[in-house]
Structures are given as C-alpha cells and as structure tokens.
Design an enzyme around this catalytic site. Structure first.
Site, PDB file in Angstrom:
ATOM      1  N   HIS A  18     -29.962  -6.787 -19.799  1.00  0.00           N
ATOM      2  CA  HIS A  18     -31.345  -7.004 -19.361  1.00  0.00           C
ATOM      3  C   HIS A  18     -31.936  -5.687 -18.885  1.00  0.00           C
ATOM      4  O   HIS A  18     -31.278  -4.640 -18.934  1.00  0.00           O
ATOM      5  CB  HIS A  18     -31.440  -8.128 -18.324  1.00  0.00           C
ATOM      6  N   HIS A  21     -29.926  -3.283 -16.599  1.00  0.00           N
ATOM      7  CA  HIS A  21     -28.926  -2.449 -17.278  1.00  0.00           C
ATOM      8  C   HIS A  21     -29.626  -1.338 -18.072  1.00  0.00           C
ATOM      9  O   HIS A  21     -29.174  -0.196 -18.123  1.00  0.00           O
ATOM     10  CB  HIS A  21     -28.075  -3.281 -18.235  1.00  0.00           C
ATOM     11  N   CYS A 127     -14.602 -13.879  -3.534  1.00  0.00           N
ATOM     12  CA  CYS A 127     -15.799 -14.236  -4.312  1.00  0.00           C
ATOM     13  C   CYS A 127     -15.480 -14.033  -5.780  1.00  0.00           C
ATOM     14  O   CYS A 127     -15.166 -12.920  -6.208  1.00  0.00           O
ATOM     15  CB  CYS A 127     -17.009 -13.381  -3.918  1.00  0.00           C
ATOM     16  N   CYS A 130     -17.912 -11.538  -7.619  1.00  0.00           N
ATOM     17  CA  CYS A 130     -17.630 -10.110  -7.405  1.00  0.00           C
ATOM     18  C   CYS A 130     -16.214  -9.764  -7.811  1.00  0.00           C
ATOM     19  O   CYS A 130     -15.876  -8.589  -7.943  1.00  0.00           O
ATOM     20  CB  CYS A 130     -17.779  -9.741  -5.927  1.00  0.00           C
ATOM     21  N   CYS A 144     -21.468 -15.104  -0.159  1.00  0.00           N
ATOM     22  CA  CYS A 144     -21.463 -13.752  -0.704  1.00  0.00           C
ATOM     23  C   CYS A 144     -22.907 -13.254  -0.782  1.00  0.00           C
ATOM     24  O   CYS A 144     -23.758 -13.929  -1.351  1.00  0.00           O
ATOM     25  CB  CYS A 144     -20.848 -13.762  -2.103  1.00  0.00           C
ATOM     26  N   HIS A 147     -23.972 -13.015  -4.654  1.00  0.00           N
ATOM     27  CA  HIS A 147     -23.999 -14.197  -5.519  1.00  0.00           C
ATOM     28  C   HIS A 147     -24.484 -15.463  -4.827  1.00  0.00           C
ATOM     29  O   HIS A 147     -24.681 -16.487  -5.465  1.00  0.00           O
ATOM     30  CB  HIS A 147     -22.610 -14.426  -6.130  1.00  0.00           C
ATOM     31  N   LYS A 285     -35.793 -11.785  -8.235  1.00  0.00           N
ATOM     32  CA  LYS A 285     -34.469 -11.315  -8.599  1.00  0.00           C
ATOM     33  C   LYS A 285     -34.192 -11.693 -10.070  1.00  0.00           C
ATOM     34  O   LYS A 285     -34.560 -12.780 -10.510  1.00  0.00           O
ATOM     35  CB  LYS A 285     -33.477 -12.040  -7.669  1.00  0.00           C
ATOM     36  N   LYS A 288     -30.152 -15.471 -14.539  1.00  0.00           N
ATOM     37  CA  LYS A 288     -30.140 -16.394 -15.661  1.00  0.00           C
ATOM     38  C   LYS A 288     -30.754 -17.728 -15.253  1.00  0.00           C
ATOM     39  O   LYS A 288     -31.522 -18.321 -15.989  1.00  0.00           O
ATOM     40  CB  LYS A 288     -28.688 -16.610 -16.113  1.00  0.00           C
TER      41      LYS A 288
HETATM   42  O1  ME8 Z   1     -20.983  -4.358 -11.781  1.00  0.00           O
HETATM   43  N1  ME8 Z   1     -31.799  -3.463 -11.226  1.00  0.00           N
HETATM   44  O2  ME8 Z   1     -21.233  -4.705 -14.040  1.00  0.00           O
HETATM   45  P1  ME8 Z   1     -22.685  -5.367 -14.133  1.00  0.00           P
HETATM   46  C1  ME8 Z   1     -31.281  -2.266 -11.512  1.00  0.00           C
HETATM   47  N2  ME8 Z   1     -18.713  -4.235 -14.458  1.00  0.00           N
HETATM   48  N3  ME8 Z   1     -30.069  -2.099 -12.072  1.00  0.00           N
HETATM   49  C2  ME8 Z   1     -29.372  -3.197 -12.382  1.00  0.00           C
HETATM   50  C3  ME8 Z   1     -29.862  -4.482 -12.113  1.00  0.00           C
HETATM   51  C4  ME8 Z   1     -31.151  -4.592 -11.513  1.00  0.00           C
HETATM   52  N4  ME8 Z   1     -31.709  -5.761 -11.233  1.00  0.00           N
HETATM   53  N5  ME8 Z   1     -28.942  -5.370 -12.520  1.00  0.00           N
HETATM   54  C5  ME8 Z   1     -27.905  -4.665 -13.034  1.00  0.00           C
HETATM   55  C6  ME8 Z   1     -20.556  -4.346 -12.920  1.00  0.00           C
HETATM   56  N6  ME8 Z   1     -28.154  -3.349 -12.953  1.00  0.00           N
HETATM   57  C7  ME8 Z   1     -19.188  -3.778 -13.208  1.00  0.00           C
HETATM   58  C8  ME8 Z   1     -19.285  -2.268 -13.156  1.00  0.00           C
HETATM   59  S1  ME8 Z   1     -18.210   0.153 -13.341  1.00  0.00           S
HETATM   60  C9  ME8 Z   1     -16.672   0.782 -13.246  1.00  0.00           C
HETATM   61  C10 ME8 Z   1     -17.991  -1.560 -13.356  1.00  0.00           C
HETATM   62  C11 ME8 Z   1     -27.293  -2.266 -13.437  1.00  0.00           C
HETATM   63  O3  ME8 Z   1     -22.816  -5.811 -15.540  1.00  0.00           O
HETATM   64  C12 ME8 Z   1     -26.908  -1.311 -12.313  1.00  0.00           C
HETATM   65  O4  ME8 Z   1     -26.497  -0.108 -12.872  1.00  0.00           O
HETATM   66  O5  ME8 Z   1     -22.883  -6.340 -13.051  1.00  0.00           O
HETATM   67  C13 ME8 Z   1     -25.737  -2.027 -11.685  1.00  0.00           C
HETATM   68  O6  ME8 Z   1     -24.955  -1.190 -10.881  1.00  0.00           O
HETATM   69  C14 ME8 Z   1     -25.011  -2.500 -12.928  1.00  0.00           C
HETATM   70  O7  ME8 Z   1     -26.062  -2.829 -13.847  1.00  0.00           O
HETATM   71  C15 ME8 Z   1     -24.095  -3.680 -12.699  1.00  0.00           C
HETATM   72  O8  ME8 Z   1     -23.662  -4.126 -13.939  1.00  0.00           O
END
Ligand code: ME8
Length: 602
Positions: A18, A21, A127, A130, A144, A147, A285, A288
């Site tokens: 999304h 990311h 959690c 997380c 949490c 979440h 926020k 989904k």
């Molecule tokens: O945490 N606003 O993966 P994840 C800005 N797999 N950035 C956002 C966002 C938002 N609303 N939502 C997600 C994980 N992000 C682990 C990481 S690394 C070794 C492992 C971005 O799929 C942002 O960079 O939940 C956030 O830190 C990341 O997606 C979390 O991605």
C-alpha cells in the site's frame, strides 16, 4: 566518491503493498538514484519478510496448500508494484531464499559462540501481530498499541539472546554518534527505552511450522525478527549500511535489537537509521478492515509513477506523520507540476523553438541569478546528504518558481520586438535553469526528467551538471512537449450528484421472464419475452455468453422500462435488462423473492 548502501524494511507478505510501503520505498529509491548520479558506488536493497507466521495464515486463508507457492505469487505482486513505481533496487531479498537462510544460521551460530544465546523458559504476553513479547507497561488498556488486540499468555522453552548485556554499549554508541538514530525525537524515545533497562529476549519459537529451523533442533524456529534483520547483511562487501530507512513502528527492533546482535557478533553497526512518520489515508489509519488500502499500482496507472513519487516525497516533511488524499495529490499535480514546473519549462523551450529556430541564442548569462541558483543547488545537496528529501524537493521547486518569475519579469515576448538582445539574455539564463531542474529532478521523477533531457537534447550523466550554467549559445534543443497534463478540476459535488427528481425519470420495474431464446447469428444476444405487469415486452440483452436461455425463464429481472426502443441484430428491444459486470463477466440483477411483475424499483 564513496559507497552508499541503503535499505528499506523487508515487508510482510500477508498483505498487498500500500502507499505506506510505497512511501518508504520511493524515498529510499530517490536517495539511491541521487547517490548513483553523484558517482557513488550504490547498493539499494529491498525485499520481503516471508518467514512470518502471518504468511502461513494468509496462505491458508487464500486456499494455498503450498505455502512457498503463495510466497512466490506475493513476491511477483510486490516486485511488479516496484517496477511500476520505477524503483531501482539492486537486489530483492526474500527470506525464504537459501542465501538468506545461510546468513541467518551463520550469525546465529556466531552469536551463540560468543555465549550470548542460551536456553531458557519464557512466559509472557505475546502479540501475534507483532510476533513479539510485551510487558504490561508496553500495552495500552491491556492491548498491543499497534494492533489493538489483546496479547496471549505464552510459555515456551526457547533460546534467549543476551540483549541486557548490550544496553550500556548501545547507549554509549548512540551518545557518541548523534546521527545514528534520526530524527531526534526517535533517538530520545530509544534512549529512554534503553535507560529503563533491557531484558534478554527469546529468539526462537516452539511449535511453529513455518520459518528457519534452529540447526539440529527442528522443533525450534528462529524468531522472525531475528531472522528478518539479518537480511541487511546480504551484500557483504557493502556492509555497514549507510542508512536503514524505516518507519517509527519498528524502531525498537532496528535501534535496539539489531545493533545489539551486531555488537555481539563483532560486526560494525549501521551508520544511520532514519525512522519516518506514518501516513494516514484521508485522515484514517491504513487498514484492511477499514477498506482504505490504496494500491500504488492504481495510482500509477491513473497519474503516472512520477506524479505519485513526487507527491509522496513532497507532501510530508520527512520524519513527520502525514496524510494521503487523492485531492491533495491532484492539487499538487495541477498547481505545482503542471502550473509551475511544466509551465516554466514549456514556455522557455517553445520560445527557443518559435523565436530562435530551436537554437539557444547568443547572449549574456545573468550572473546574479546564476549565483543565486547555484547556491540553491548547494543547499539541495546538503539537504540530501542529511536525508531531508522533502525539503530538497521543495528547494528544487523553488528554482522552477524563481524561473517563472524571472521569465515573467524580463518579458522576452515583448523584448524580442525592440531589444532582441535582452530577450536572448533572458532565454540563455532560463534554459540553464531548465537544465538544472532536469538534472536535479532525475532522482525524484526519472521519467519526466528523461523526457525533459530529450527536449533539451542533453544527456544527464552526473549530478555536477546541476552545478553549472553550461548550456551555451548555439546548442540546438529537441521538440518541446508538455511534461504534465493538468487534470480538469473535479466538478463540485453539487454538479456530480443528481436529484431525486432526476432519478424519478427512470422507470425501473420488475419483469418476469416468460421465454428466452438466442438471437440468430449472435454470440452475445438473447431475446427475452418479459411480463411487466400490465404489458409484455421484448428485450434484447447481451448476456448469452454467461446465461443459457433456459437459466432465465421464470426469473424476476430488473428492467429499465422507459428507454427508447433500439434495434439489435434485427430485433427491437423495448427496454433494458440491468446487470452488473466485473472481470468474471455479467451478472443479472434479480430480486430475492418473487416480487409481482411490474413493481416499481426506487
Ligand atoms: O514491519 N505509513 O513489515 P511491514 C508509512 N517485516 N510507512 C508505512 C506505513 C504507513 N502507514 N505502513 C507501513 C515489517 N509502512 C517487518 C520489517 S525489516 C527487517 C522487517 C512502511 O510489512 C514503513 O516503512 O509491516 C514500515 O516501517 C514498514 O512499512 C512496515 O512494513
């Protein structure tokens, strides 16, 4: 020039990409592209965190028996999204790859050999979202904070990592390296957390079916975060990372656990960790369950990769929280990209084409303007070195704004009539501004910048090209084309909506199908005899690919009854059957009980 190794988090594959990311990834990409343009030896790594229990759940939910096949399909989806957004990553790591598993085992063993991994029993609040243990103090109303779910009480025999041992060394490192964690607010947050004392953490999980096995103990999987963080070690020759770009949600993993693992293993720490803010969508926020997950691919298709990249970088001051809305994206496209940037560039280039036969005229550069602009470019460079991407882009747009003002103030279209030299001087300075815009926008909007380079008939090879007024008289430019199409202003809600009276003009009624047959020689059309209460009608409907005539007889359908008759393949249709359509084809509207034929639909 130096080496520059930049990373994004590796994302979970239980959901689709999304704009949150996309935000992180686009910013990392702009920085990577900028460093490449400066001649640095860049490595830009992004990828996917596939060994999570969430992967297993998501695969099952979607009916996949083969979990790896699910992971592969998600990897294709994420990769294709990044291709659409012009992401220029040098590698794409997936934690189910053997090369990653090897690195994980190697680091696990290395830390174990230092005496920092030991066996113990863990009991605590866990959690699942997380995949981490929490203490009561971490929770808000027992839930949490991320979440908003209640953690489960879990008791397991696990391997532990001596995190507690590294608290002092870590604090010292943070103190001695003020840039290590940015922005400052995040750094303070981390420092306060460490000062409260660090507990050892369990780094394996029992009874899990998906993930990397602890060597020799198939009953234990390596904890997904311990596993995921190690992805960053992939390009060994580039380690340490110059910057990990993440968001504020995962700072404890990156700023406490990861550096401690590295300290234990005797490896260098990353030079910087920058945690940006969180984006909301239309003020909410991203989730989904709220149904507001915006697919970046949809935005790219609608507005182009460059516009989406520009908006994401420009809208929010890097480090702060921000909001995404299509209305503000459209406003920035119209007011900034089309009206300021596009307008300036186009005015200058068409002037050269129309008045100087596409040849940059002989003239004198305005030295004061040159000095002012080159100072701005220096500032852009400084900002980018400090990772202030949104501010840097703002400064680039200030050059475009300045260009418009300048063009407007020297009025070359008037000067050309009496003082041709003055017009030529103005244009020579302006075309150099256009070139500086072209070079400096290359990392941010690669497609638009490439288009502009073609119009300028230059090749952008190095950032230093932004630091000189080196387009000289006599240079022949290419054909000017508008860079950004302005969107028509969305009509006000009043104009878009219709009144109830207007709706009332539609006579929609229930009809019962009495007979149905194929229209001869047509693959699509069916002819229906329909009882509309007071009368019978013949309708022709393009539904033969989905419905056999016998499926329809006796059905209560929905008919637009006051439509002008129309002849289709020789048969007159006296109204229209209503149906919905999606990728799977048409689906006719029917009532959920046998309503009387002729009943009105409102
Ligand atoms: O945490 N606003 O993966 P994840 C800005 N797999 N950035 C956002 C966002 C938002 N609303 N939502 C997600 C994980 N992000 C682990 C990481 S690394 C070794 C492992 C971005 O799929 C942002 O960079 O939940 C956030 O830190 C990341 O997606 C979390 O991605």
């Amino acid at each position: 020039m130096g080496k520059f190794y930049i990373t994004t988090p590796i994302y979970y594959i239980n959901s689709v990409p999304h704009i949150g990311h996309a935000y992180t990834t686009v910013i990392a990409d702009a920085l990577a592209r900028w460093h490449r343009l400066r001649g640095d030896d860049v490595f830009f790594l992004t990828g996917l965190d596939e060994n999570s229990a969430k992967t297993l759940e998501a695969a099952k939910e979607r009916g996949f028996k083969d979990i790896q096949a699910y992971a592969d399909s998600m990897a294709n989806l994420w990769l294709s999204t990044w291709r659409l957004l012009e992401i220029s990553n040098d590698d794409f790591i997936r934690t189910t790859q053997e090369r990653h598993r090897k690195n994980v085992i190697e680091l696990f063993e290395r830390i174990r050999s230092k005496g920092d991994i030991y066996k113990g029993t863990y009991e605590g609040l866990y959690c699942e979202g997380c995949e981490a243990y929490y203490t009561e103090a971490d929770l808000i109303d027992g839930k949490c904070p991320l979440h908003l779910t209640r953690p489960k009480w879990l008791k397991e025999e696990n391997y532990f990592f001596r995190l507690s041992k590294y608290a002092d060394a870590l604090l010292k490192h943070i103190e001695e390296n003020p840039d290590f964690i940015q922005p400052e607010a995040r750094r303070n947050e981390v420092v306060n957390f460490i000062k409260q004392g660090l507990k050892d953490i369990s780094v394996t999980r029992q009874n899990q079916q998906w993930g990397i096995d602890v060597p020799g103990e198939p009953g234990q999987k390596i904890w997904v975060w311990f596993d995921a963080l190690i992805n960053y070690l992939l390009p060994k020759k580039y380690w340490p990372a110059d910057v990990h770009i993440i968001a504020k949600d995962i700072i404890r993993f990156h700023c406490i656990i990861w550096p401690s693992m590295l300290l234990s293993a005797g490896l260098e720490l990353p030079k910087r960790i920058f945690a940006h803010g969180f984006l909301t969508v239309e003020g909410q926020k991203i989730s989904k369950s709220l149904g507001n997950v915006i697919d970046p691919a949809y935005l790219v298709e609608k507005y182009s990769a460059d516009v989406v990249r520009y908006f994401l970088i420009r809208e929010v001051s890097f480090g702060q929280d921000g909001n995404f809305s299509e209305a503000s994206l459209e406003a920035r496209l119209n007011d900034e990209l089309a009206d300021i940037l596009g307008n300036f560039v186009h005015r200058v280039l068409t002037f050269i084409r129309d008045r100087f036969n596409s040849r940059v005229p002989e003239g004198k550069v305005d030295r004061k303007l040159e000095e002012e602009i080159l100072q701005r470019v220096e500032k852009i460079e400084r900002l980018l070195l400090e990772l202030k991407v949104s501010q840097a882009l703002d400064e680039i747009m200030a050059i475009a704004r300045r260009g418009n003002e300048y063009f407007q103030s020297c009025k070359p279209w008037e000067a050309i009539k009496k003082e041709k030299e003055k017009a030529a001087d103005c244009i020579l300075s302006c075309v150099n501004l256009v070139k500086i815009l072209c070079v400096s926008l290359t990392p941010f909007m690669p497609e638009a910048a490439a288009k502009l380079a073609k119009q300028l008939a230059i090749e952008v090879k190095h950032w230093n090209q932004a630091k000189a007024f080196d387009i000289r008289p006599g240079h022949v430019i290419g054909e000017p084309v508008a860079l950004f199409a302005k969107l028509k202003k969305a009509e006000g809600p009043k104009e878009k909506l219709i009144s109830i009276e207007e709706f009332g003009k539609l006579d929609i009624r229930i009809g019962r199908v009495l007979a149905a047959e194929r229209v001869p020689k047509s693959k699509k059309l069916l002819k229906l005899e329909v009882d509309l209460g007071r009368e019978k009608r013949t309708l022709v409907a393009g539904i033969a690919e989905k419905y056999a005539p016998e499926d329809l007889v006796g059905k209560n359908i929905v008919v637009l009854a006051n439509l002008e008759p129309a002849k289709l393949m020789g048969v007159t249709s006296e109204g229209m059957l209503l149906a919905a359509e999606d990728e799977a084809g048409v689906s006719i509207l029917v009532t959920d009980r046998p309503v009387k034929p002729g009943s009105k639909v409102r």
